[in-house]
Design a protein around this motif. Structure first.
Motif, short mmCIF file in Angstrom:
data_model
loop_
_atom_site.label_atom_id
_atom_site.label_comp_id
_atom_site.label_asym_id
_atom_site.label_seq_id
_atom_site.Cartn_x
_atom_site.Cartn_y
_atom_site.Cartn_z
N MET A 50 53.09 -7.74 -19.35
CA MET A 50 52.83 -6.37 -19.78
C MET A 50 53.43 -6.19 -21.16
O MET A 50 54.54 -6.64 -21.43
CB MET A 50 53.47 -5.35 -18.81
N THR A 55 49.16 -0.78 -25.13
CA THR A 55 48.64 -0.74 -23.77
C THR A 55 47.89 -2.03 -23.48
O THR A 55 46.74 -2.21 -23.90
CB THR A 55 47.72 0.48 -23.58
N PHE A 57 47.97 -5.63 -20.48
CA PHE A 57 48.57 -6.42 -19.42
C PHE A 57 47.58 -7.48 -18.97
O PHE A 57 46.37 -7.38 -19.22
CB PHE A 57 48.99 -5.55 -18.23
N GLU A 106 41.59 -0.03 -15.52
CA GLU A 106 42.68 -0.92 -15.91
C GLU A 106 43.75 -0.17 -16.71
O GLU A 106 44.95 -0.47 -16.58
CB GLU A 106 42.13 -2.10 -16.72
N TYR A 110 47.78 0.02 -15.74
CA TYR A 110 48.91 -0.15 -16.66
C TYR A 110 49.87 1.02 -16.56
O TYR A 110 51.09 0.85 -16.47
CB TYR A 110 48.38 -0.31 -18.09
#
Length: 218
Positions: A50, A55, A57, A106, A110
């Protein structure tokens, strides 16, 4: 951008020692998951990266579908794009997802998993926050306020994440995650066990249960 008081207190107590140069985390997981309410639970092991400064991962998992059958699963949000890929033995495609709905789902994953990368609360310039009440902070990314997640607090810990609308197949359904047990890695206090579920019209469908086995900053 300053953090809401509830979230600032969380960062101050849970991640006071994260090195200033850290741009993310790497951690390992083990647990069980299932593909449908009537499907069996199957074991998995995974590693996840991450980013704390943007933003992004990637979850890379090995899922034991049967005694001699392993699926390799990649679930990711990178370069502002979401991706889901599953291949038997890492070679035979069995599932693939991409596009705007996958992107949104997604991003929400996150946001819900930020307690595993707590310095991202202060270091990710994409993030926006609103303290809703004494136990809830809403978090979203600047580019998509509708893809928000509500982080739920109890006794100073983040114990859950909830959104009323997360993309699932052709519908948007309520989704939630729970963090149950906290532990310490490298001086950082983290949730080490959790589960996630869809809240469907026919009832809740829990599909992932896991624990952190190792964690480090990158």
């Amino acid at each position: 951008m300053s953090l809401p008081p509830l979230l600032q207190a969380y960062v101050d107590t849970h991640a006071p020692s994260v090195h200033a140069t850290s741009t993310g985390v790497l951690f390992h997981q083990e647990g069980h998951m299932r593909l449908g309410p009537d499907k069996p639970w199957v074991p998995f092991t995974a590693e996840q990266t991450m980013r704390a400064d943007t933003t992004a991962f990637r979850w890379h998992a090995r899922v034991k579908m049967a005694p001699l059958m392993t699926a390799i699963v990649d679930d990711a949000y990178e370069d502002k794009k979401g991706l889901l890929d599953a291949k038997l033995f890492g070679l035979i495609p069995v599932a693939h997802g991409e596009g705007p709905r996958v992107d949104r789902g997604e991003v929400q994953r996150y946001l819900a998993e930020l307690p595993w990368c707590p310095h991202a609360f202060e270091r990710n310039p994409d993030l926006r926050f609103e303290q809703r009440d004494d136990v809830t902070v809403r978090v979203w990314c600047e580019h998509d306020p509708d893809a928000h997640v509500d982080l739920q607090f109890k006794e100073g810990n983040i114990v859950g994440a909830f959104t009323e609308r997360r993309p699932r197949d052709d519908s948007d359904d309520p989704w939630q995650g729970r963090f149950t047990t906290y532990g310490e890695h490298q001086g950082v206090r983290l949730p080490v066990e959790g589960e996630v579920q869809w809240n469907l019209p026919d009832g809740p469908f829990a599909y992932w249960r896991g624990r952190i086995t190792a964690w480090e900053t990158t």
